[in-house]
Design an enzyme around this catalytic site. Structure first.
Site, PDB file in Angstrom:
ATOM      1  N   TYR A 244     -14.071   7.766 -12.591  1.00 12.83           N
ATOM      2  CA  TYR A 244     -13.636   6.494 -11.702  1.00 12.83           C
ATOM      3  C   TYR A 244     -14.401   5.545 -12.531  1.00 12.83           C
ATOM      4  CZ  TYR A 244     -14.329   3.239  -8.001  1.00 12.83           C
ATOM      5  OH  TYR A 244     -14.267   1.851  -7.577  1.00 12.83           O
TER       6      TYR A 244
ATOM      7  N   ASP B 249       1.019  -1.259   0.123  1.00 14.14           N
ATOM      8  CA  ASP B 249      -0.024   0.131  -0.122  1.00 14.14           C
ATOM      9  C   ASP B 249       0.916   1.395  -0.221  1.00 14.14           C
ATOM     10  OD1 ASP B 249      -2.128   2.210   0.562  1.00 14.14           O
ATOM     11  OD2 ASP B 249      -3.031   0.191   1.083  1.00 14.14           O
TER      12      ASP B 249
ATOM     13  N   LYS C 269     -12.506   2.011 -13.853  1.00 12.28           N
ATOM     14  CA  LYS C 269     -12.593   0.475 -13.733  1.00 12.28           C
ATOM     15  C   LYS C 269     -12.986  -0.321 -15.020  1.00 12.28           C
ATOM     16  CE  LYS C 269     -11.693   0.150  -9.327  1.00 12.28           C
ATOM     17  NZ  LYS C 269     -10.775  -0.690  -8.733  1.00 12.28           N
TER      18      LYS C 269
ATOM     19  N   ASP D  19       4.106   1.743  -4.359  1.00 10.61           N
ATOM     20  CA  ASP D  19       3.175   2.522  -5.301  1.00 10.61           C
ATOM     21  C   ASP D  19       2.933   1.503  -6.598  1.00 10.61           C
ATOM     22  OD1 ASP D  19       1.943   4.199  -6.858  1.00 10.61           O
ATOM     23  OD2 ASP D  19       3.267   5.895  -6.637  1.00 10.61           O
TER      24      ASP D  19
ATOM     25  N   SER E 196     -15.854  -1.988  -9.770  1.00 10.75           N
ATOM     26  CA  SER E 196     -16.744  -1.390  -8.923  1.00 10.75           C
ATOM     27  C   SER E 196     -18.329  -1.384 -10.040  1.00 10.75           C
ATOM     28  CB  SER E 196     -16.445   0.144  -8.935  1.00 10.75           C
ATOM     29  OG  SER E 196     -17.458   0.978  -8.505  1.00 10.75           O
TER      30      SER E 196
ATOM     31  N   ALA F   1      -5.954  -1.988  -4.668  1.00 10.50           N
ATOM     32  CA  ALA F   1      -5.368  -0.593  -4.699  1.00 10.50           C
ATOM     33  C   ALA F   1      -6.075   0.186  -5.870  1.00 10.50           C
ATOM     34  CB  ALA F   1      -4.003  -0.619  -5.079  1.00 10.50           C
TER      35      ALA F   1
END
Length: 169
Positions: free
Chosen positions: A143, A31, A147, A54, A118, A75
Site C-alpha cells: 500500500y 466511485d 502511494k 471504476d 498517505s 479513490a
C-alpha cells in the site's frame, strides 16, 4: 466551481463532498462503491451528482471528468492487509487508476488536481524524530509503495502537461 471527487462515497469523500456542496460548489461523486455504501441520498438531496464507475477503466474516468474544473482524487485501495495479500490489485487501482485520472484530466482540460496520498509512504519512521514532508520515503507495505508510485506518476505527468496540482499526505 465544478468538482469531481473520485472515491467520493468513502469516509473522507462523503464529508468533503458535503462541505463542498454547502460552500456552493457543483460536485460529482465518482466511485465504484467497493469500500463504501451506495446510500448517498442525503448528498443527492443537497445537489451532488453520483456516477458509479471504476478508475481502472479509462473510459469511465474520462466520461466522468468531462465538464469539471477540478478533480479531487481520493479513490484507492486503502487496506494495508489487503495490499499484502494482493499487491497486484493494489497497484492496479492506486497506480494504474491514477494514470487514468491524469489522462482524463488532460483530455478534459482540468485546471487543478488534488490527490490524497498517505503517511504510509514513510514506513515506520524513527521514534522521537519529527516527521515532515521532506522525510525519506521508506514504505514497508505494498500500500505504501503504491502511494509512492502514485505520487511519482502525478509529479511526472503534471510537469509535462502543465496541470496545477497538490498532493496531500
Amino acid at each position: 466551481m465544478r468538482i469531481l471527487v473520485t472515491g467520493g462515497a468513502g469516509f473522507i469523500g462523503k464529508h468533503l463532498v458535503k462541505s463542498l456542496l454547502e460552500n456552493g460548489d457543483l460536485v460529482t461523486v465518482f466511485d465504484d462503491f467497493s469500500n463504501s455504501s451506495k446510500n448517498l441520498s442525503y448528498l443527492v438531496d443537497i445537489g451532488a451528482k453520483i456516477i458509479e464507475g471504476d478508475i481502472t477503466k479509462l473510459s469511465d474516468v474520462t466520461n466522468a471528468v468531462k465538464d469539471h474544473d477540478v478533480v479531487i482524487h481520493l479513490a484507492a485501495k486503502i487496506s494495508v492487509a489487503e495490499s499484502i495479500r494482493d499487491p497486484l490489485e493494489t497497484f492496479r487501482v492506486n497506480v494504474n487508476g491514477t494514470r487514468n485520472v491524469l489522462t482524463a484530466c488532460k483530455k478534459n482540460h482540468v485546471k487543478k488536481l488534488i490527490a490524497s496520498s498517505s503517511a504510509a509512504v514513510y514506513g515506520e519512521g524513527i521514534p522521537g524524530l519529527k516527521l515532515t514532508e521532506k522525510a525519506k520515503m521508506n514504505p514497508i507495505s505494498s500500500y505504501g509503495q503504491s502511494k509512492v508510485e502514485m505520487e511519482q506518476e502525478i509529479t511526472e505527468f503534471v510537469s509535462e502537461h502543465k496541470i496545477n496540482y497538490i498532493i496531500l499526505r
